[in-house]
Motif scaffolding. Sequence first.
Motif, mmCIF file in Angstrom:
data_model
loop_
_atom_site.group_PDB
_atom_site.id
_atom_site.type_symbol
_atom_site.label_atom_id
_atom_site.label_comp_id
_atom_site.label_asym_id
_atom_site.label_seq_id
_atom_site.Cartn_x
_atom_site.Cartn_y
_atom_site.Cartn_z
ATOM 1 N N VAL A 1 45.494 -37.033 -17.538
ATOM 2 C CA VAL A 1 44.561 -37.035 -16.418
ATOM 3 C C VAL A 1 45.303 -36.494 -15.203
ATOM 4 N N GLN A 2 44.686 -35.567 -14.519
ATOM 5 C CA GLN A 2 45.264 -35.030 -13.286
ATOM 6 C C GLN A 2 44.449 -35.551 -12.103
ATOM 7 N N LEU A 3 45.146 -35.920 -11.049
ATOM 8 C CA LEU A 3 44.503 -36.521 -9.876
ATOM 9 C C LEU A 3 44.932 -35.775 -8.618
ATOM 10 N N CYS B 1 39.356 -38.446 -4.301
ATOM 11 C CA CYS B 1 40.265 -38.223 -5.415
ATOM 12 C C CYS B 1 39.479 -37.514 -6.516
ATOM 13 N N ALA C 1 39.449 -36.203 -10.257
ATOM 14 C CA ALA C 1 40.110 -36.449 -11.531
ATOM 15 C C ALA C 1 39.684 -35.410 -12.552
ATOM 16 N N ALA D 1 39.245 -38.755 -18.035
ATOM 17 C CA ALA D 1 39.152 -39.087 -16.610
ATOM 18 C C ALA D 1 37.938 -39.947 -16.294
ATOM 19 N N MET E 1 40.230 -46.641 -12.228
ATOM 20 C CA MET E 1 40.903 -45.900 -11.169
ATOM 21 C C MET E 1 41.107 -46.801 -9.970
ATOM 22 N N VAL F 1 34.131 -38.565 -12.110
ATOM 23 C CA VAL F 1 35.338 -37.760 -11.932
ATOM 24 C C VAL F 1 35.755 -37.652 -10.481
ATOM 25 N N CYS G 1 45.999 -42.094 -5.266
ATOM 26 C CA CYS G 1 44.976 -42.302 -6.277
ATOM 27 C C CYS G 1 45.692 -42.537 -7.605
ATOM 28 N N ALA H 1 45.158 -43.794 -12.011
ATOM 29 C CA ALA H 1 44.252 -44.013 -13.137
ATOM 30 C C ALA H 1 45.022 -44.593 -14.313
ATOM 31 N N TYR I 1 48.737 -42.573 -14.368
ATOM 32 C CA TYR I 1 48.602 -41.277 -13.703
ATOM 33 C C TYR I 1 48.474 -41.496 -12.194
#
Length: 124
Positions: A2-4, A22, A24, A29, A34, A76, A95, A97, A113
């Motif tokens: 997961v990219q934040l 944020c 995601a 995601a 979160m 997301v 942020c 997750a 993440y």
Amino acid sequence: QVQLVESGGGLVQAGGSLRLSCAASGRTASSSVMAWFRQAPGLEREFVAFISSRGTTNLANSVKGRFTISRANANVMMYLQMNSLKPEDTAVYYCAAQATMTGSTTLPGSYDYWGQGTQVTVSS
């Protein structure tokens, strides 16, 4: 994975408002728990608020009644609406997750993440 990516930080006077966002991305995601954490200089990272994929929320006592956490766009996007800001809210806000649900939602170590952080500065 997961990219934040956080956005929305800045400088505001005491009593003012900011909204952090944020974004995601990644396969899981939308189903992740979160949260928002913050870290002031010289202090440990501390829990601010969390939200589950079903919308269950919890906020730290220090921000209850002033901050609101929410999710949108099929989960997301996550937001932190911050009202009645105080100088002690000054920190880098992160942020976070979880890869899988754990028993904890308030400990930084239970999140897998993290975003890069966004600075919030509240002047007196």
